[in-house]
Design a protein around this motif. Structure first.
Motif, short mmCIF file in Angstrom:
data_model
loop_
_atom_site.label_atom_id
_atom_site.label_comp_id
_atom_site.label_asym_id
_atom_site.label_seq_id
_atom_site.Cartn_x
_atom_site.Cartn_y
_atom_site.Cartn_z
N MET A 8 27.55 -13.26 44.92
CA MET A 8 26.85 -13.92 46.02
C MET A 8 27.86 -14.41 47.05
SD MET A 8 24.10 -17.10 45.79
CE MET A 8 22.82 -16.28 44.87
N ALA A 9 28.59 -13.48 47.62
CA ALA A 9 29.67 -13.85 48.53
C ALA A 9 29.17 -14.60 49.76
CB ALA A 9 30.45 -12.61 48.95
N GLY A 10 27.93 -14.35 50.17
CA GLY A 10 27.42 -14.99 51.37
C GLY A 10 26.71 -16.30 51.12
N GLY A 11 26.68 -16.75 49.87
CA GLY A 11 25.94 -17.96 49.54
C GLY A 11 26.80 -19.21 49.57
N THR A 12 26.15 -20.35 49.52
CA THR A 12 26.87 -21.61 49.39
C THR A 12 27.23 -21.82 47.93
OG1 THR A 12 24.87 -22.91 48.98
CG2 THR A 12 25.51 -22.55 51.30
N ASP A 13 28.10 -22.80 47.67
CA ASP A 13 28.44 -23.11 46.29
C ASP A 13 27.20 -23.56 45.52
OD1 ASP A 13 31.05 -22.49 46.84
OD2 ASP A 13 31.73 -24.58 47.01
N GLY A 14 26.34 -24.31 46.16
CA GLY A 14 25.13 -24.76 45.50
C GLY A 14 24.20 -23.61 45.16
N GLU A 15 24.07 -22.64 46.06
CA GLU A 15 23.22 -21.48 45.78
C GLU A 15 23.78 -20.66 44.63
OE1 GLU A 15 21.21 -20.56 50.14
OE2 GLU A 15 23.27 -19.90 49.76
N LEU A 16 25.10 -20.52 44.59
CA LEU A 16 25.73 -19.80 43.48
C LEU A 16 25.44 -20.49 42.15
CD1 LEU A 16 27.73 -17.59 42.39
CD2 LEU A 16 29.51 -19.35 42.64
N LEU A 17 25.66 -21.82 42.10
CA LEU A 17 25.45 -22.55 40.85
C LEU A 17 23.98 -22.50 40.43
CD1 LEU A 17 27.71 -25.67 41.49
CD2 LEU A 17 28.18 -23.75 39.95
N ALA A 18 23.08 -22.59 41.37
CA ALA A 18 21.66 -22.50 41.05
C ALA A 18 21.34 -21.15 40.41
CB ALA A 18 20.82 -22.72 42.30
N MET A 19 21.92 -20.09 40.93
CA MET A 19 21.69 -18.76 40.37
C MET A 19 22.31 -18.63 38.99
SD MET A 19 23.23 -15.54 39.79
CE MET A 19 24.64 -15.42 40.90
N LEU A 20 23.57 -19.06 38.84
CA LEU A 20 24.26 -18.93 37.56
C LEU A 20 23.55 -19.72 36.46
CD1 LEU A 20 28.04 -19.20 38.58
CD2 LEU A 20 26.70 -17.13 38.11
N ASN A 21 22.98 -20.85 36.82
CA ASN A 21 22.33 -21.69 35.81
C ASN A 21 21.00 -21.13 35.33
OD1 ASN A 21 23.84 -24.21 35.06
ND2 ASN A 21 23.98 -24.35 37.28
N THR A 22 20.49 -20.11 36.00
CA THR A 22 19.27 -19.45 35.50
C THR A 22 19.60 -18.32 34.53
OG1 THR A 22 19.16 -17.76 37.25
CG2 THR A 22 18.14 -19.90 37.71
N LEU A 23 20.85 -17.88 34.48
CA LEU A 23 21.20 -16.70 33.69
C LEU A 23 21.29 -17.02 32.21
CD1 LEU A 23 23.93 -15.06 35.95
CD2 LEU A 23 21.50 -14.51 35.80
N LEU A 24 20.88 -16.07 31.40
CA LEU A 24 21.00 -16.18 29.95
C LEU A 24 22.43 -15.81 29.54
CD1 LEU A 24 17.71 -14.32 28.99
CD2 LEU A 24 18.06 -16.79 29.09
N PRO A 25 22.96 -16.42 28.50
CA PRO A 25 24.32 -16.09 28.08
C PRO A 25 24.49 -14.65 27.60
CG PRO A 25 23.60 -18.17 27.10
CD PRO A 25 22.39 -17.53 27.72
N ASP A 26 23.49 -14.12 26.87
CA ASP A 26 23.68 -12.86 26.15
C ASP A 26 22.99 -11.67 26.80
OD1 ASP A 26 24.84 -14.60 24.38
OD2 ASP A 26 23.66 -13.97 22.63
N GLU A 27 23.68 -10.52 26.75
CA GLU A 27 23.08 -9.24 27.10
C GLU A 27 23.45 -8.24 26.01
OE1 GLU A 27 20.80 -6.80 28.05
OE2 GLU A 27 20.82 -8.20 29.75
N SER A 28 22.51 -7.38 25.66
CA SER A 28 22.71 -6.42 24.60
C SER A 28 23.84 -5.44 24.91
CB SER A 28 21.41 -5.64 24.35
OG SER A 28 21.62 -4.58 23.44
N LEU A 29 24.55 -5.05 23.87
CA LEU A 29 25.58 -4.01 24.01
C LEU A 29 24.98 -2.61 23.96
CD1 LEU A 29 28.49 -5.30 21.74
CD2 LEU A 29 28.52 -5.07 24.22
N LEU A 30 23.72 -2.50 23.60
CA LEU A 30 23.12 -1.19 23.29
C LEU A 30 22.37 -0.57 24.46
CD1 LEU A 30 21.69 -2.01 19.74
CD2 LEU A 30 23.91 -1.01 20.33
N VAL A 31 22.28 -1.27 25.59
CA VAL A 31 21.43 -0.79 26.68
C VAL A 31 22.19 0.05 27.70
CG1 VAL A 31 19.96 -1.51 28.60
CG2 VAL A 31 19.79 -2.67 26.39
N SER A 32 23.32 -0.43 28.16
CA SER A 32 23.97 0.23 29.30
C SER A 32 24.54 1.60 28.96
CB SER A 32 25.08 -0.66 29.87
OG SER A 32 26.10 -0.81 28.92
N GLY A 33 24.78 1.88 27.69
CA GLY A 33 25.31 3.18 27.31
C GLY A 33 24.27 4.18 26.88
N THR A 34 22.99 3.79 26.93
CA THR A 34 21.90 4.66 26.48
C THR A 34 21.47 5.62 27.58
OG1 THR A 34 21.09 2.95 24.97
CG2 THR A 34 19.53 4.67 25.59
#
Length: 313
Positions: A213-239
């Motif tokens: 989010m290069a065009g965002g403010t620091d607050g907008e970045l933090l708001a976005m990051l705080n919605t993200l889940l910690p985990d993503e599967s290892l099995l999806v991107s290589g399928t």
């Protein structure tokens, strides 16, 4: 795990007509009934939660996010992820996406599409890694999807998976590996990439902002990051997430390019558009461009809402 191997693994993880009674019978779905209304079905990318576009609803459409297996906030958010964080405990927690596959994502999406198709047109929207899911969902029920939208998303045709596309020269400028410094735990033991998006490390936050989010403010970045889940599967991107020309390939499709994307660079977006069009020359992408990063700010996202709204009319 060496840094190059970890970086590649992280990039792999990071890394988008009217239905008659006869078509419904063929696909196993019920016939549509009632007032014809467009439903936008959104499939998130890596680490995302089910979300929709409230503005589209205000403009007279329906909007719903697909709840992907293992992506429920209650499944992934833990007291160890809160402040003050317990990183040792966080690193050892079992992952709810450890054995989740692309097929699982597709099954959840097809179920949502079937339910939405009872009420009218369906526009299936995939963002980032979610492009793999919408491709395979459209491949499964092409007669239930009126339009496919790839929002700066992976669309695999010549190469089999997002992981393979991330090894191409067109991806050389990607900053997806910026999450390397926030990895928690061993991906091989967890069966997932676990990212501490809530760290206050200034170096990571600067890198994440440049990438996402290069065009965002620091607050907008933090708001976005705080919605993200910690985990993503290892099995999806290589399928293998390629669609069949006679199924996925006959669904009308749109690509929304993000011109300042540093996760899926514009050159890679354009390569995937070209290759898909070569596979189905009679059904080419309709292409739009928005001046935004991979993760749009709320102001930038209004451009995308405007595009989607017009597509439904």
């Amino acid at each position: 795990m060496s840094d190059p191997t970890r970086r590649k693994t992280i990039q792999m993880a990071t890394a988008a007509g009217a239905l008659g009674v006869q078509a419904a019978a063929m696909t196993g779905g019920p016939p549509r009934r009632g007032r014809e209304v467009t439903t936008f079905v959104f499939v998130t990318g890596s680490n995302g939660v089910a979300s929709a576009d409230a503005e589209l609803t205000l403009r007279g459409h329906r909007s719903v996010g697909v709840s992907l297996p293992g992506h429920g906030p209650a499944e992934q958010f833990h007291v160890a992820y809160q402040a003050p964080q317990d990183l040792a405990a966080l690193a050892a927690l079992p992952s709810p996406v450890a054995r989740v596959t692309l097929d699982d994502y597709v099954a959840a999406t097809v179920d949502t599409v079937r339910r939405a198709a009872r009420h009218g047109r369906v526009v299936l929207v995939g963002g980032s890694l979610g492009g793999s899911t919408v491709t395979k969902a459209a491949d499964a029920v092409p007669d239930l999807v009126d339009l496919l939208v790839y929002d700066a998303a992976f669309c695999c045709t010549e190469l089999r998976s997002p992981a393979e596309y991330m090894e191409t020269p067109e991806n050389a400028g990607s900053l997806a590996g910026s999450v390397l410094g926030a990895i928690v735990g061993d991906p091989r033991e967890l069966g997932a990439i676990r990212v501490n998006w809530r760290t206050n490390d200034p170096a990571f936050l600067a890198a994440a902002k440049a990438a996402y989010m290069a065009g965002g403010t620091d607050g907008e970045l933090l708001a976005m990051l705080n919605t993200l889940l910690p985990d993503e599967s290892l099995l999806v991107s290589g399928t293998d997430s390629r669609g069949r020309p006679d199924a996925w390939g006959r669904v009308p499709r749109v690509y929304i390019r993000h011109s300042r994307d540093r996760v899926i660079p514009l050159a890679l977006q354009d390569r995937m558009i070209r290759e898909a069009d070569a596979v189905t020359p009679g059904n080419r992408f309709e292409v739009f461009t928005v001046d935004t990063s991979h993760a749009p700010t709320p102001e930038d996202y209004r451009q995308i809402t405007d595009i989607l709204d017009k597509l439904a009319r």
